[in-house]
Write an enzyme that holds these catalytic residues in place. Sequence first.
Site, PDB file in Angstrom:
ATOM      1  N   ASP A 180       0.972  -1.286   0.039  1.00  0.00           N
ATOM      2  CA  ASP A 180      -0.016  -0.002   0.086  1.00  0.00           C
ATOM      3  C   ASP A 180       1.098   1.194  -0.015  1.00  0.00           C
ATOM      4  O   ASP A 180       1.209   1.778   1.018  1.00  0.00           O
ATOM      5  CB  ASP A 180      -0.704   0.064   1.200  1.00  0.00           C
ATOM      6  CG  ASP A 180      -1.940   1.129   0.998  1.00  0.00           C
ATOM      7  OD1 ASP A 180      -1.887   2.046   0.098  1.00  0.00           O
ATOM      8  OD2 ASP A 180      -2.986   1.221   1.995  1.00  0.00           O
TER       9      ASP A 180
ATOM     10  N   ARG B 103       0.143   4.210  -0.537  1.00  0.00           N
ATOM     11  CA  ARG B 103      -0.237   5.758  -0.353  1.00  0.00           C
ATOM     12  C   ARG B 103       0.434   6.358   0.923  1.00  0.00           C
ATOM     13  O   ARG B 103       0.546   5.704   1.810  1.00  0.00           O
ATOM     14  CB  ARG B 103      -1.905   5.350  -0.079  1.00  0.00           C
ATOM     15  CG  ARG B 103      -2.671   5.257  -1.309  1.00  0.00           C
ATOM     16  CD  ARG B 103      -4.021   5.019  -0.973  1.00  0.00           C
ATOM     17  NE  ARG B 103      -4.216   3.597  -0.199  1.00  0.00           N
ATOM     18  CZ  ARG B 103      -5.413   3.426   0.066  1.00  0.00           C
ATOM     19  NH1 ARG B 103      -6.597   4.026  -0.104  1.00  0.00           N
ATOM     20  NH2 ARG B 103      -5.380   2.252   0.906  1.00  0.00           N
TER      21      ARG B 103
END
Length: 189
Positions: free
Chosen positions: A120, A122
Site C-alpha cells: 500500500d 499511499r
Amino acid sequence: MLSSSIELTTEHGALLVQHFWCQDGECLIASNPKVETSPPFVRIHSSCVFSESLGSMDCDCSLQLSRALEKICKEGGYVLYRFEEGRGTGLKNKIEAIRVQQRDGVDTRTAFEALGFQPDPRTYSVAIKALEAIGIGQEVLLNTNNPNKIAALDKAGFVVKRVNLGIERDRRVQAYFDQKKACLGHMDD
Ligand SMILES: [Zn+2]
C-alpha cells in the site's frame, strides 16, 4: 491552497465542495457546514472508478463513500476525496494488479508486490495538509479500517478516534474485506 466553495445538491443531501491543492497533490473536500461536530467525523477516501462509476461489486469503495456522505449530510463532518486509483499507482497498474489476482488467485498484497510496488504505497500528506488548511482542530473521528491512515494522522499530531459505519457486506465484498484484513492488516468493524 483552498479554493472557494460551491454547494452541490446530491442524493445524500446538500454538500459544500472545495478543492485543495498543495505540492504533493490535490483533493476535494466535501462537508456539511450546517452541522458543527466536535470532534468532526472525517473520511479520507481514495477514488475507485470500478465501483464508483462502473458499478463493480468486487469491492465496497462506493458503498463506503455513500455511507460517509450520507452521514456528513445528516450529522456533519468531512469527506476528503483523493483521485488516486490503484493505491496511488494509477489506473494501468490497478488493472494489472487485478489481472494478476484473477489469473493467479493471489491477494492484493501479493499482486502489488509482483508488480514491484509496496503493498500500500499511499501516503496521506495531501489529506493531512488539507485538514490543517480547513482548520479542523486536533481531534478527529476517522472513518477507516486502515491502520496506516491512523498512523499517518497520529504522526502529524492529530488525536484519532476510529469510527465505523456498520456496513453490511455481501459474500463477495466480505471476501475482499477478509483478504485486506489478512494481507494488509486492516481492522475489523
Ligand atoms: Zn474499489
